[in-house]
Design an enzyme around this catalytic site. Structure first.
Site, PDB file in Angstrom:
ATOM      1  N   GLY A   1       0.807  -1.221   0.000  1.00 37.15           N
ATOM      2  CA  GLY A   1       0.000   0.000   0.000  1.00 37.15           C
ATOM      3  C   GLY A   1       0.834   1.262   0.000  1.00 37.15           C
TER       4      GLY A   1
ATOM      5  N   GLY B   1       4.145  17.163 -37.081  1.00 38.56           N
ATOM      6  CA  GLY B   1       3.191  17.222 -35.969  1.00 38.56           C
ATOM      7  C   GLY B   1       3.844  17.735 -34.697  1.00 38.56           C
TER       8      GLY B   1
HETATM    9  C1  HXC Z   1       3.810  -5.419  10.689  1.00 42.13           C
HETATM   10  C2  HXC Z   1       6.016  -5.312  10.036  1.00 42.13           C
HETATM   11  C3  HXC Z   1       5.626  -5.196   8.671  1.00 42.13           C
HETATM   12  C4  HXC Z   1       4.234  -5.202   8.377  1.00 42.13           C
HETATM   13  C5  HXC Z   1       7.763  -5.156   8.770  1.00 42.13           C
HETATM   14  N1  HXC Z   1       7.338  -5.279  10.036  1.00 42.13           N
HETATM   15  N2  HXC Z   1       6.735  -5.109   7.927  1.00 42.13           N
HETATM   16  N3  HXC Z   1       5.109  -5.422  11.020  1.00 42.13           N
HETATM   17  N4  HXC Z   1       3.360  -5.307   9.425  1.00 42.13           N
HETATM   18  N5  HXC Z   1       3.792  -5.072   7.126  1.00 42.13           N
HETATM   19  C6  HXC Z   1       8.174  -5.333  11.233  1.00 42.13           C
HETATM   20  C7  HXC Z   1       8.989  -6.607  11.361  1.00 42.13           C
HETATM   21  O1  HXC Z   1       8.234  -7.600  12.001  1.00 42.13           O
HETATM   22  C8  HXC Z   1      10.147  -6.135  12.216  1.00 42.13           C
HETATM   23  O2  HXC Z   1       9.710  -6.042  13.554  1.00 42.13           O
HETATM   24  C9  HXC Z   1      10.359  -4.714  11.750  1.00 42.13           C
HETATM   25  O3  HXC Z   1       9.132  -4.305  11.140  1.00 42.13           O
HETATM   26  C10 HXC Z   1      11.471  -4.594  10.758  1.00 42.13           C
HETATM   27  O4  HXC Z   1      11.262  -5.533   9.722  1.00 42.13           O
HETATM   28  P1  HXC Z   1      12.430  -6.460   9.155  1.00 42.13           P
HETATM   29  O5  HXC Z   1      11.806  -7.474   8.268  1.00 42.13           O
HETATM   30  O6  HXC Z   1      13.267  -6.954  10.284  1.00 42.13           O
HETATM   31  O7  HXC Z   1      13.276  -5.406   8.330  1.00 42.13           O
HETATM   32  P2  HXC Z   1      14.005  -5.590   6.952  1.00 42.13           P
HETATM   33  O8  HXC Z   1      14.805  -6.845   6.907  1.00 42.13           O
HETATM   34  O9  HXC Z   1      14.715  -4.305   6.700  1.00 42.13           O
HETATM   35  O10 HXC Z   1      12.853  -5.756   5.862  1.00 42.13           O
HETATM   36  C11 HXC Z   1      11.921  -4.729   5.635  1.00 42.13           C
HETATM   37  C12 HXC Z   1      10.766  -5.228   4.734  1.00 42.13           C
HETATM   38  C13 HXC Z   1      10.162  -6.517   5.322  1.00 42.13           C
HETATM   39  C14 HXC Z   1      11.309  -5.491   3.340  1.00 42.13           C
HETATM   40  C15 HXC Z   1       9.755  -4.087   4.646  1.00 42.13           C
HETATM   41  O11 HXC Z   1       9.900  -6.316   6.696  1.00 42.13           O
HETATM   42  C16 HXC Z   1       8.913  -6.928   4.649  1.00 42.13           C
HETATM   43  O12 HXC Z   1       8.968  -7.540   3.559  1.00 42.13           O
HETATM   44  N6  HXC Z   1       7.778  -6.644   5.260  1.00 42.13           N
HETATM   45  C17 HXC Z   1       6.503  -7.061   4.748  1.00 42.13           C
HETATM   46  C18 HXC Z   1       6.109  -6.297   3.547  1.00 42.13           C
HETATM   47  C19 HXC Z   1       4.712  -6.611   3.110  1.00 42.13           C
HETATM   48  O13 HXC Z   1       4.493  -7.663   2.473  1.00 42.13           O
HETATM   49  N7  HXC Z   1       3.753  -5.776   3.533  1.00 42.13           N
HETATM   50  C20 HXC Z   1       2.353  -5.992   3.287  1.00 42.13           C
HETATM   51  C21 HXC Z   1       2.090  -5.484   1.923  1.00 42.13           C
HETATM   52  S1  HXC Z   1       0.421  -5.692   1.506  1.00 42.13           S
HETATM   53  P3  HXC Z   1      10.709  -6.064  14.803  1.00 42.13           P
HETATM   54  O14 HXC Z   1       9.831  -6.188  15.980  1.00 42.13           O
HETATM   55  O15 HXC Z   1      11.620  -7.236  14.575  1.00 42.13           O
HETATM   56  O16 HXC Z   1      11.448  -4.764  14.782  1.00 42.13           O
HETATM   57  C22 HXC Z   1      -0.182  -4.173   1.529  1.00 42.13           C
HETATM   58  C23 HXC Z   1      -1.582  -4.131   1.086  1.00 42.13           C
HETATM   59  C24 HXC Z   1      -2.069  -2.753   0.896  1.00 42.13           C
HETATM   60  O17 HXC Z   1       0.449  -3.248   1.902  1.00 42.13           O
HETATM   61  C25 HXC Z   1      -2.591  -2.623  -0.487  1.00 42.13           C
HETATM   62  C26 HXC Z   1      -3.362  -1.355  -0.642  1.00 42.13           C
HETATM   63  C27 HXC Z   1      -3.569  -1.077  -2.127  1.00 42.13           C
END
Ligand code: HXC
Length: 510
Positions: free
Chosen positions: A170, A404
């Site tokens: 999102g 054009g």
């Molecule tokens: C809750 C999250 C989170 C999420 C990360 N965290 N993404 N918590 N919801 N979406 C938390 C992790 O648990 C972790 O917590 C901290 O944030 C840091 O994340 P890491 O993975 O350790 O960091 P990093 O290795 O730098 O990776 C970052 C990242 C990865 C690439 C963003 O975290 C990731 O892939 N997250 C998920 C992305 C995702 O799929 N999001 C949903 C998309 S769907 P702690 O406690 O360890 O600090 C979406 C739908 C909306 O957004 C659509 C609307 C049109």
């Protein structure tokens, strides 16, 4: 009272720690600033006023009732940039990865609503993992609320997004609906679905950088308008951009004090265009010599470089500049260049920024790749954008204005207000050789004859005077006096008033 104030300070200190020192250190180790440090760099010193510092999520699923952080992963408020008000939200990656919850979204929409009501720009600093996974549909609903406000604010207040870390799910769609997206090289990336999902669905193996890094979005996809080397440089450059922009579509364009004479003569421009019409020259030299103090803020510098777009100033007032670049693909208009320039022209028109267009264009790029890619519709976007624009439009043809593309590039026929040409201008249906080969096809086998016919066509059309005879060119000007002539034209047009017929909205060929 003393105790209560001490308690407040304690709470504030706790909130300022975000996700805690360990995560702050991790952020710094990646070369990134924290959400609050970014705001400090972006805004004038001491000008930031924060809202909702203590706001917390209400989620109780997946153990979230025990996982609270004041502020809920985004820092919001307002402040000033060189004294002018802007609203800001800055995602805090140290709190649950900056992910968006219902309450996090409410903090952002509060800022968006205030900015729209009070007519000031919104700047979003992104470093986030998308929807808060623990919240499910409540997070999706939050995004929807943010998106709706992006759309309502579009064309009313400038909206700027700066991608300073991961930006997934999102978090990419809200920036995509703002006016400008900037990225930080090597530490930021944007994609709808990340490398893991890509691998599962398409079996492609890509890194985050290859999928959505700054080099992808500023060069290939055109999603981003520019990239900077680090957080500090990016934020300083956003300050510079904001200086060019009006606060809203009803505010005057900013006027700053400059020490550059609008009558400045640039003799060197008289020899900018080479004698050989097929030899390139750098259009940026003209732009830099034309604007106040050589200060040009380029938008999408690395994408479709055959057209240049960006902001400058004349007499201290912002102008939008669009220029063909003969150094790249001879300055031809292709699909990418047309889309890039069309979006820029529409931005300027939304915010009453006058347009100055420098033309040296050999036409539209021929070929199956372009036609299959929809050149007709993409080229039409630029034509449409110029034709609907009601801002002051001043055009200078430096050399070629063929076919054009002549019409499209802010010609008199689509309401160019003042259209100048240099004596080196060639305004014709096409280049002389191509024209001779079509008109005298039967003589094609005789090279001398074709050369003679080419010369004939050149003598007749490779000049600005036929167009000037018809009034399509208001005046043929000396290159050296371009700044003086255009700044006088812009001063003349300050009172311009032009309206298009009422409509709900137009139907630009998307
Ligand atoms: C809750 C999250 C989170 C999420 C990360 N965290 N993404 N918590 N919801 N979406 C938390 C992790 O648990 C972790 O917590 C901290 O944030 C840091 O994340 P890491 O993975 O350790 O960091 P990093 O290795 O730098 O990776 C970052 C990242 C990865 C690439 C963003 O975290 C990731 O892939 N997250 C998920 C992305 C995702 O799929 N999001 C949903 C998309 S769907 P702690 O406690 O360890 O600090 C979406 C739908 C909306 O957004 C659509 C609307 C049109």
């Amino acid at each position: 009272m003393k105790d209560v104030i001490a308690e407040l300070e304690l709470r504030r200190e706790n909130a300022r720690l975000g996700g805690g020192q360990r995560r702050v250190d991790a952020q710094h180790e990646k070369g990134k600033l924290t959400a609050r440090e970014r705001i400090e760099v972006l805004l004038d010193e001491g000008s930031f006023e924060e809202f909702d510092m203590f706001k917390q999520h209400r989620c109780t699923d997946f153990g979230m009732e025990k996982n609270h952080f004041p502020g809920d992963g985004v820092v919001t408020g307002w402040g000033t940039i060189n004294g002018r008000i802007v609203y800001v939200f800055s995602k805090d990656f140290t709190v649950l990865g900056g992910s968006l919850s219902e309450t996090h979204a409410q903090k952002i929409t509060k800022i968006q609503d205030m900015a729209l009501r009070n007519r000031a720009p919104v700047i979003g600093l992104f470093d986030a993992g998308g929807a808060r996974i623990q919240e499910g549909v409540a997070a999706l609903a939050g995004y929807g609320e943010v998106f709706q406000r992006n759309v309502l604010a579009s064309g009313v207040i400038p909206q700027i997004s700066v991608i300073m870390g991961p930006c997934a799910g999102g978090d990419v769609y809200s920036p995509a609906m703002t006016d400008f997206i900037f990225m930080v090289r090597d530490s930021s990336y944007m994609f709808v679905t990340g490398p893991d999902v890509v691998k599962t669905v398409t079996n492609e193996t890509v890194t985050s950088e290859e999928l959505g890094g700054a080099s992808v979005h500023t060069v290939k996809s055109s999603v981003a308008d520019g990239a900077f080397d680090n957080d500090v440089e990016a934020l300083c450059q956003i300050r510079r951009l904001v200086d060019f922009l009006p606060a809203s579509n009803t505010s005057d364009i900013p006027e700053i004090e400059v020490y550059d004479d609008p009558d400045r003569i640039e003799v060197s421009l008289d020899s900018l265009v080479p004698a050989n019409p097929n030899k390139p020259y750098d259009m940026k030299e003209l732009i830099e010599k034309f604007v106040d103090e050589g200060d040009f803020y380029e938008i999408q510098e690395r994408y479709a470089a055959n057209i240049i777009t960006g902001f400058g100033r004349v007499e201290g007032r912002t102008v939008g500049i669009v220029a063909n670049q003969p150094m790249v693909l001879a300055g031809v208009l292709d699909s990418d260049a047309s889309r890039k320039a069309a979006r820029f022209v529409r931005f300027c028109d939304c915010f009453s920024i006058p347009l100055v267009t420098f033309v040296d264009v050999p036409g539209f790029l021929p070929g199956t790749a372009q036609e299959y890619g929809g050149l007709i519709k993409h080229g039409a976007k630029l034509l449409f954008a110029y034709a609907e624009a009601t801002v002051p439009k001043v055009t200078v043809i430096t050399r070629k204005a063929y076919g054009g593309a002549y019409d499209v590039m802010s010609s008199k026929h689509i309401r160019g207000d003042i259209n100048y040409a240099w004596p080196t201008a060639e305004i014709a249906v096409m280049g002389a050789k191509g024209a001779a080969e079509i008109l005298y096809r039967s003589e094609l086998s005789d090279a001398d004859k074709i050369a003679e016919r080419t010369k004939e066509y050149e003598d007749r059309f490779a000049n600005p005077f036929i167009a000037a005879e018809r009034g399509y060119i208001d005046e043929v000007i000396k290159p050296q006096s371009t700044r003086r002539r255009v700044s006088r034209a812009l001063a003349l047009l300050r009172t311009k008033k032009q309206e298009n017929p009422w409509k709900k909205h137009d139907n630009i060929p998307l």
